[in-house]
Design an enzyme around this catalytic site. Sequence first.
Site, PDB file in Angstrom:
ATOM      1  N   GLU A  86      25.087  -5.182  26.488  1.00 58.21           N
ATOM      2  CA  GLU A  86      23.643  -5.491  26.515  1.00 58.21           C
ATOM      3  C   GLU A  86      23.047  -5.227  27.888  1.00 58.21           C
ATOM      4  OE1 GLU A  86      22.445  -9.185  24.701  1.00 58.21           O
ATOM      5  OE2 GLU A  86      20.384  -8.981  25.444  1.00 58.21           O
ATOM      6  N   ASP A 118      22.807 -15.578  17.758  1.00 56.43           N
ATOM      7  CA  ASP A 118      22.247 -16.858  18.189  1.00 56.43           C
ATOM      8  C   ASP A 118      20.809 -16.672  18.678  1.00 56.43           C
ATOM      9  OD1 ASP A 118      22.878 -15.569  20.520  1.00 56.43           O
ATOM     10  OD2 ASP A 118      24.140 -17.163  21.341  1.00 56.43           O
TER      11      ASP A 118
HETATM   12  O1  KIV Z   1      22.014 -12.986  19.345  1.00 56.74           O
HETATM   13  C1  KIV Z   1      21.726 -11.778  19.316  1.00 56.74           C
HETATM   14  O2  KIV Z   1      20.767 -11.349  18.660  1.00 56.74           O
HETATM   15  C2  KIV Z   1      22.543 -10.859  20.085  1.00 56.74           C
HETATM   16  C3  KIV Z   1      22.091  -9.429  20.168  1.00 56.74           C
HETATM   17  C4  KIV Z   1      20.964  -9.308  21.095  1.00 56.74           C
HETATM   18  C5  KIV Z   1      23.217  -8.518  20.527  1.00 56.74           C
HETATM   19  O3  KIV Z   1      23.524 -11.245  20.634  1.00 56.74           O
END
Ligand code: KIV
Length: 271
Positions: free
Chosen positions: A189, A51
């Site tokens: 994260e 997202d």
């Molecule tokens: O939406 C995204 O790019 C993510 C990553 C940062 C893991 O969730």
Amino acid sequence: MYSTRELPKITTHVLQEMKLKGEKISMLTGYDYSMAKLLDKAGIDVILVGDSASNVMAGYNTTLPITLDQMIYHASSVMRGVNRALVVVDLPFGTYQGNSKEALNSAIRIMKESGANAIKMEGGSEIIESVDRILSAGIPIIGHLGLTPQSINKFGTYVVRATEEEEANKLRKDALLLEKAGCFGVVLEKIPAPLAKEVTESVKIPTIGIGAGSHVDGQVLVLHDMLGINVDFSPRFLRRYENLHDTIISAFHKYIADVKSVDFPNSKEEY
Ligand code: KIV
């Protein structure tokens, strides 16, 4: 350089075997057909239709505004470019936090309308009822703990998470809970590297880190950040593999100059 024909199709089971063998998992985000084709050709293991499309594709400040329809559009574009990689799609904010029935409907729409292989959801105990329900429908899920950008308004900042014992303990428990429920992996994260190592050793499912150090089972970065297209974002964990910002601007400058000077098109470029 890999040829994707020599490599096996990636499934959630292959990722599990990679963890057992100690083979690291490579994951990058992807949002469109052309980039997905390049990622797959290069031999990436997992493409995350994150997202983060809300930020890097649509220009919003947060991941909150992107809709389910928009995620499905990105995911189906990616699917058309992929032969080998596993494609995972984020359930966007507001499509699963309400109740587990709504969560299941959102997950089914993604799987049915994009053809993707799995979904990702942010959170632990708060979303476990939805996780259970979606897994019961045969839809693979990867969890996402630590800094969960969909909760930015609760956190108020993008600083490192789980530095205090209480939050670290909740994260440890949530990882075990997601594993027990049947998730095939968990993204960690922006958490301290020693905590990510501990969690990685405590679960049998693969952990994929972003800003979580090297003692995890795989790594993920946002495509536009690692390619240096987006240069406004420079966290410590980010390694830039190219400076496409300058390369692209330079190509645009040359094109503009060629058009203005009537150097382009020349006689070989016309009919
Ligand atoms: O939406 C995204 O790019 C993510 C990553 C940062 C893991 O969730």
